[in-house]
Design an enzyme around this catalytic site. Structure first.
Site, short mmCIF file in Angstrom:
data_model
loop_
_atom_site.label_atom_id
_atom_site.label_comp_id
_atom_site.label_asym_id
_atom_site.label_seq_id
_atom_site.Cartn_x
_atom_site.Cartn_y
_atom_site.Cartn_z
CE LYS A 81 -1.35 30.92 103.10
NZ LYS A 81 -1.82 32.25 103.57
CB THR A 124 -4.82 29.66 104.22
OG1 THR A 124 -4.48 30.97 104.67
CG2 THR A 124 -6.31 29.56 103.95
CG PHE A 177 -7.99 21.33 57.88
CD1 PHE A 177 -8.89 22.38 57.74
CD2 PHE A 177 -8.39 20.24 58.66
CE1 PHE A 177 -10.13 22.37 58.35
CE2 PHE A 177 -9.63 20.21 59.29
CZ PHE A 177 -10.51 21.28 59.13
NE ARG A 184 -3.18 22.43 59.07
CZ ARG A 184 -4.32 22.43 59.76
NH1 ARG A 184 -5.21 23.39 59.60
NH2 ARG A 184 -4.58 21.46 60.62
CD GLN A 218 -10.31 18.44 64.65
OE1 GLN A 218 -9.27 18.67 64.02
NE2 GLN A 218 -11.37 19.24 64.59
CG HIS A 223 -5.12 29.75 62.78
ND1 HIS A 223 -5.34 28.43 62.40
CD2 HIS A 223 -6.15 30.06 63.60
CE1 HIS A 223 -6.45 27.99 62.97
NE2 HIS A 223 -6.95 28.96 63.72
O1 LIG Z 1 -6.82 20.84 62.21
C1 LIG Z 1 -7.80 21.59 62.06
N1 LIG Z 1 -8.98 21.24 62.59
C2 LIG Z 1 -10.11 22.01 62.48
O2 LIG Z 1 -11.17 21.64 63.00
C3 LIG Z 1 -9.99 23.22 61.75
N2 LIG Z 1 -10.86 24.21 61.42
N3 LIG Z 1 -10.20 25.13 60.71
N4 LIG Z 1 -8.91 24.75 60.57
C4 LIG Z 1 -8.75 23.56 61.22
N5 LIG Z 1 -7.66 22.76 61.37
#
Ligand SMILES: O=c1[nH]c(=O)c2nn[nH]c2[nH]1
Length: 293
Positions: free
Chosen positions: A10, A57, A159, A176, A226, A254
């Site tokens: 369920k 269920t 970045f 940014r 990352q 973005h």
């Molecule tokens: O933080 C980011 N990681 C990415 O891999 C990436 N690719 N475009 N902009 C990005 N910004």
């Protein structure tokens, strides 16, 4: 043909439980959406139209309500383990139970500067999620999650230095906007039974993971999604010893600059940018799983 895999149950069992402290008059509420799915010797219900092995269920739903009445439902990790162990122990032909619990936010109101004894509000769509699998004679594996925690920082994110070739148009940036909707998960060591589960402070772990996520997001001078998410994982592993791995799935939501120079030379790019166009799609999507060395 042959049946290669099956589980059933369920979904979307909505559950609310109130705790009333008679002494203080303070009431506390928890609201969850539960999914229970069972595995076992159920093949004939698919292949022979033989319903005899089916724990309906609806029975799973009724069981969820009864066990919610008889046991704490918070922390959700513990309730998921209680449900899973019940199904596997009660029915000899059921050998595994998958229990997913979504816990919704009811944040206590502050009225005239004081916490209200019985009034709450939904302060965001953020949810706490638990995915537990109880397997007969193998204990219970539990993954805890934060989902739909939407965050943004207006600076403190860069970045640059990324690979460039004939397909690359993205300009490098040292300043940014960074926004994402956090999906974070932490996988616990396997617990042998509910008694072992009851020893863990899952609420403290959730609080630590959530606070680490917010603090790292805010304070890290982010070189990329990352790099920042890896720091979050590293800190959560250090803060919660019983957790084996931590994972994140972060969309990069973005915000594009808008060149307004066509209008009387209006400056709105680079360091002059203040008006931006939030983008619903496409979005970056960055995954990672971090484990102990
Ligand atoms: O933080 C980011 N990681 C990415 O891999 C990436 N690719 N475009 N902009 C990005 N910004």
């Amino acid at each position: 043909s042959e049946l290669s895999y099956a589980r059933y149950g369920k979904d979307n069992i909505r559950l609310y439980k109130v705790d009333k402290n008679e002494k203080t008059g303070v009431q506390t509420v928890v609201e969850q959406t539960v999914c229970t799915l069972l595995e076992g010797d159920i093949d004939v219900s698919y292949t022979k139209a033989d319903n005899s092995p089916i724990v309906a269920t609806d029975t799973q739903k009724q069981t969820t309500y009864v066990l919610a009445k008889q046991n704490p439902i918070d922390p959700p990790e513990q309730f998921a383990a209680i449900l899973g162990e019940h199904f596997v122990k009660t029915y000899p032909h059921i050998h595994a139970a998958h229990v997913k619990i979504i816990q919704h936010r009811w944040t206590r109101m502050n009225i005239d500067g004081k916490p209200h004894p019985h009034s709450f509000y939904r302060d965001s769509d953020e949810i706490r999620v638990v995915e537990a699998v109880t397997r007969e004679n193998q204990g219970v594996t539990i993954r805890s999650k934060i989902e739909k925690l939407l965050v943004l920082k207006s600076t403190g994110s860069a970045f640059h230095g990324f690979h460039r070739d004939e397909f690359t148009r993205l300009p490098e940036t040292w300043d940014r906007i960074l926004s994402t909707e956090v999906e974070a998960g932490w996988k616990w060591k396997t617990f042998q039974n509910v008694a072992e589960v009851k020893k863990i402070d899952f609420n403290a772990a959730w609080e630590k993971a959530r606070n680490i996520t917010l603090k790292t997001f805010a304070e890290d001078n982010s070189a990329s999604v990352q790099a920042t998410m890896y720091k979050m994982c590293d800190l959560i592993l250090a803060a919660v010893p019983e957790v084996d791995t931590v994972d994140y799935a972060l969309p990069n939501k973005h915000y594009f600059e808008i060149d307004l120079s066509w209008y009387k030379g209006l400056k709105n790019t680079g360091k002059d940018a203040t008006v931006f166009a939030p983008q619903s799609d496409p979005n970056g999507l960055i995954y990672c799983t971090v484990s102990r060395k």
